[in-house]
Write an enzyme that holds these catalytic residues in place. Structure first.
Site, PDB file in Angstrom:
ATOM      1  N   ILE A 192       0.865  -1.177   0.000  1.00 44.08           N
ATOM      2  CA  ILE A 192       0.000   0.000   0.000  1.00 44.08           C
ATOM      3  C   ILE A 192       0.905   1.231   0.000  1.00 44.08           C
ATOM      4  CG2 ILE A 192      -1.809   1.239   1.252  1.00 44.08           C
ATOM      5  CD1 ILE A 192      -2.666  -1.452  -0.100  1.00 44.08           C
ATOM      6  N   GLU A 237     -10.681  -0.188  -7.362  1.00 47.19           N
ATOM      7  CA  GLU A 237     -11.871  -0.918  -7.796  1.00 47.19           C
ATOM      8  C   GLU A 237     -12.165  -2.091  -6.875  1.00 47.19           C
ATOM      9  OE1 GLU A 237     -11.077  -1.650 -11.985  1.00 47.19           O
ATOM     10  OE2 GLU A 237     -11.830   0.349 -12.470  1.00 47.19           O
TER      11      GLU A 237
HETATM   12 MO1  MOS Z   1     -12.081   2.308 -14.782  1.00 50.92          MO
HETATM   13  S1  MOS Z   1     -13.977   1.733 -15.196  1.00 50.92           S
HETATM   14  O1  MOS Z   1     -11.219   1.414 -15.980  1.00 50.92           O
HETATM   15  O2  MOS Z   1     -11.942   3.987 -14.894  1.00 50.92           O
END
Ligand code: MOS
Length: 736
Positions: free
Chosen positions: A620, A696
């Site tokens: 991180i 994500e």
């Molecule tokens: Mo992301 S959906 O690849 O900005």
């Protein structure tokens, strides 16, 4: 720098600057309003005229006639540009629909004109005077209805093939003593970022400059060149600050094209265009809805023997899949497997990437299915997942994960959350009028390796300047790039300036697919290592000289870093590129999400009480910015679980709730308590930084954890997102 063998010890491992929870270096500029966004570039593009984009009022068909005269003669109007007057405008590589429509219309609110005027109000007012006569034709707007006509799209490369098979799924599923066969749906989602798509455009002869809000500068520069038939070197993009993108700004959109056309029409004077909020949702892209069928077969011990995931989504003709079955190839063990994805043609606006495309909606389904299966087996859902962990690619047992601490995410999460206090019987936990539920789910998202370049300068004053076309979309990129340069060159972070988002700078990986942090810092690391070589050469030091505390040291010799640049600035440029470590190893990130909800027993209203994410995502780089990414993503997961849905008018073919009043996203009051734990991990196969992405991952699995918590509270299983109160109210247990 080529990265093709696992990283050994390197300057980043000192962790004097990298790995620390430093404040954002761009924070003061942003919080004082000093950071110039694309629509406010008075500094470089004074005297800008205003462009107002007009969208098609039909979803499909033709413009029979478009009369612009009344608009042209309205006060303050400088130009009205339509497909008839624009000159050649080609479709870019990265968009499915044309960004200037007409006479053919491909979707609702496709841009058909830009009105340019001295003021915004004049442009908006004149836009109402356009007289458009449409000839609409019938379109397909309903995924469920179009599902059976969906096709298997051709894959560009085998790794993105719509189908996968391993072992004998059908036989194993038939033979399994415990099975699940369920279908789940996720609706269309909008990125709904704070800053609208916006661009200020200027022409000087055949040279075009766009100050824009964009995630991927090099891709977008190429696409603008293609759109207008320009040489790439005649196109400049500058996107230093981006007020959120979530995938909606990966590619050039109508704001950029219409601003460029508007400026051209008035002789190159700056024109600025921000897509008005009510236009954005249908004009730009969205995350496509899915229908997902999941089948799981297991032994009574809980071991999965068959796992199958089919997904259907829709897009415009020539569009792309929402790859919702992708993670099911990798997340759980099981000797017999299948995935299949099908694409229906719909005439809705263009579907495209939104934060964790594929995995985000895929896990919304898969992780409810896992919860249902655990219940059928009479197992704890945490244990069921642990029993089915795999340390190798289930479809290629010779291929291990580079690092996979999924089980530790689950165990740590269960412990820290107090999972043992959960009552597995739905509807059994109460707090006054509230039904209380605990839920959990897995998070999974791949780590993608992308070439990324940077340039670094060392001045005679000892200042380091990093230049790369990398973007900071609110993620903390400025800060982690400064940390990387400071660590590698042995200087404090306040000696480092970072300049981003300009297409004149070396091409970086860009911000997308949670690949930004690991790849762009690696590119800066490569450039800094090259700078070290130049400094060493200049000073005549041995190659193993140390860079620490603003000095270069070798044996008993020592000099300030700045002294190497007394004859002039030293400049070094390099890039990171990768060998096959992502082929030899599966590189992914993992999380355990835990949620407590309270459902009002009288009204059915769901409130989140607390959320916990435990993430394993390599090193991180900055725990503060990384945590912000994850809590933002968890918040987005609350939206996906409880609120977000683009409602389709299936007769006319558009998203009805196309503004922030109708498209609901969580607000502060919806989010009382969030905790994030990062496992202490380094992945030496991912890059010299040994990092991966988290932006994500933080979203993946969240909505399912909430869905599972709601089920635990109510005993009502809702398989159609979002889980609004109308879907369970009639079936709630009686209030006490
Ligand atoms: Mo992301 S959906 O690849 O900005």
């Amino acid at each position: 720098m080529k990265f093709d063998t696992p990283a050994g010890r390197n300057p980043i491992d000192q962790l004097k600057v990298v790995g620390r929870p430093l404040d954002r270096i761009d924070g003061p500029l942003k919080t004082t309003g000093g950071a110039p966004y694309a629509y406010e570039r008075r500094d470089v593009a004074p005297n800008a005229a205003y462009g107002y984009v007009v969208g098609s009022a039909i979803a499909k068909g033709r413009i029979r006639s478009l009369r612009t005269e009344p608009a042209r003669s309205a006060p303050g109007v400088l130009a009205v540009v339509t497909a008839e007057t624009a000159g050649p405008v080609s479709k870019g590589q990265y968009n499915t629909a044309k960004l200037l429509g007409g006479p053919e219309i491909q979707h609702y609110h496709q841009a058909i004109a830009v009105v340019v005027a001295e003021t915004f109000e004049q442009a908006r007012s004149a836009a109402q005077l356009l007289q458009v006569d449409y000839a609409p034709t019938a379109g397909a707007f309903d995924l469920e209805a179009a599902k059976d006509s969906a096709i298997k799209p051709e894959a560009e490369d085998p790794s993105s093939a719509p189908d996968s098979a391993y072992g004998d799924f059908d036989e194993a599923f038939k033979a399994a003593p415990v099975t699940l066969d369920q279908t789940y749906t996720t609706p269309d989602h909008s990125h709904a970022m704070m800053e609208p798509h916006a661009t200020t455009a200027v022409w000087a002869g055949d040279k075009l400059t766009l100050w824009t809000s964009n995630q991927m500068i090099a891709w977008s520069k190429g696409d603008i060149a293609k759109t207008f038939g320009l040489k790439p070197e005649n196109v400049r993009l500058d996107s230093p600050y981006v007020g959120g993108g979530f995938g909606g700004k990966l590619f050039v959109r109508a704001d950029a094209v219409m601003a460029a056309l508007g400026s051209k029409a008035i002789g190159g004077r700056p024109v600025k265009v921000a897509l008005q909020r009510p236009l954005m949702i249908n004009n730009t892209t969205h995350r496509p809805a899915t229908i997902q069928r999941i089948r799981i077969g297991a032994e009574r011990s809980g071991r999965i023997t068959a796992i199958g995931h089919q997904s259907w989504s829709g897009d415009l003709d020539g569009g792309q899949l929402e790859t919702a079955a992708a993670q099911t190839k990798l997340l759980y063990a099981g000797a017999n497997r299948m995935t299949a994805m099908r694409l229906a043609t719909l005439d809705l606006p263009e579907g495209n990437a939104m934060r964790a495309p594929g995995e985000a909606p895929g896990l919304m389904a898969l992780e409810i299915a896992m919860d249902e299966m655990a219940e059928t087996l009479g197992m704890d859902p945490v244990e069921f997942r642990i029993v089915n962990d795999t340390q190798v690619d289930p479809q290629d047992p010779e291929r291990p994960f580079s690092s996979r601490r999924f089980v530790e995410c689950l165990r740590t999460g269960a412990e820290r959350f107090g999972w043992s206090r959960r009552n597995a019987t739905p509807g059994a936990m109460r707090d006054g009028d509230h039904l209380i539920g605990f839920g959990m789910a897995a998070g999974f998202r791949n780590n993608l390796l992308m070439k990324s370049a940077a340039r670094v300068r060392l001045s005679a004053e000892g200042r380091i300047t990093v230049e790369t076309d990398m973007t900071d979309i609110g993620t903390g990129t400025y800060t982690i790039l400064a940390q990387t340069a400071a660590e590698t060159l042995g200087v404090p972070i306040d000696k480092v300036s970072v300049r981003l988002g300009n297409s004149d700078f070396p091409a970086a990986a860009g911000s997308g697919g949670q690949w930004g942090a690991n790849n762009s810092t690696s590119g800066v690391y490569a450039a800094c290592m090259k700078l070290r070589e130049k400094v060493i050469e200049k000073l005549g030091y041995p190659a193993d000289a140390a860079f620490q505390d603003g000095r270069v040291r070798a044996g008993r010799r020592s000099a300030t870093l700045a002294s190497a640049a007394t004859d002039g600035t030293i400049v070094a440029e390099d890039f990171i590129e990768y060998g096959d470590l992502d082929k030899r190893y599966q590189q992914s990130t993992f999380a355990g999400h835990f949620v407590e909800v309270a459902v009002d027993a009288y009204t059915g209203e769901t409130r989140i009480r607390r959320m916990l994410a435990v993430c394993a995502a390599g090193r991180i780089l900055n725990p503060k910015t990384a945590r912000s990414q994850v809590i933002g993503a968890m918040t987005m997961g609350v939206g996906a679980a409880l609120m977000e849905e683009l409602a389709i008018d299936k007769r006319r073919g558009f998203f009805v709730n196309h503004d922030l009043a109708g498209y609901e996203v969580p607000v502060h009051a919806d989010i009382p308590h969030q905790e994030v734990i990062f496992l202490d991990e380094v992945d030496d196969k991912s890059s010299p930084m040994k990092a991966k992405g988290v932006g994500e991952l933080g979203l993946c699995g969240v909505a399912a954890a909430i869905a599972n918590a709601i089920y635990n509270a109510t005993g009502v299983r809702v398989r159609e997102y979002p889980i609004t109160l109308d879907k369970h109210l009639q079936h709630l247990p009686a209030p006490i």
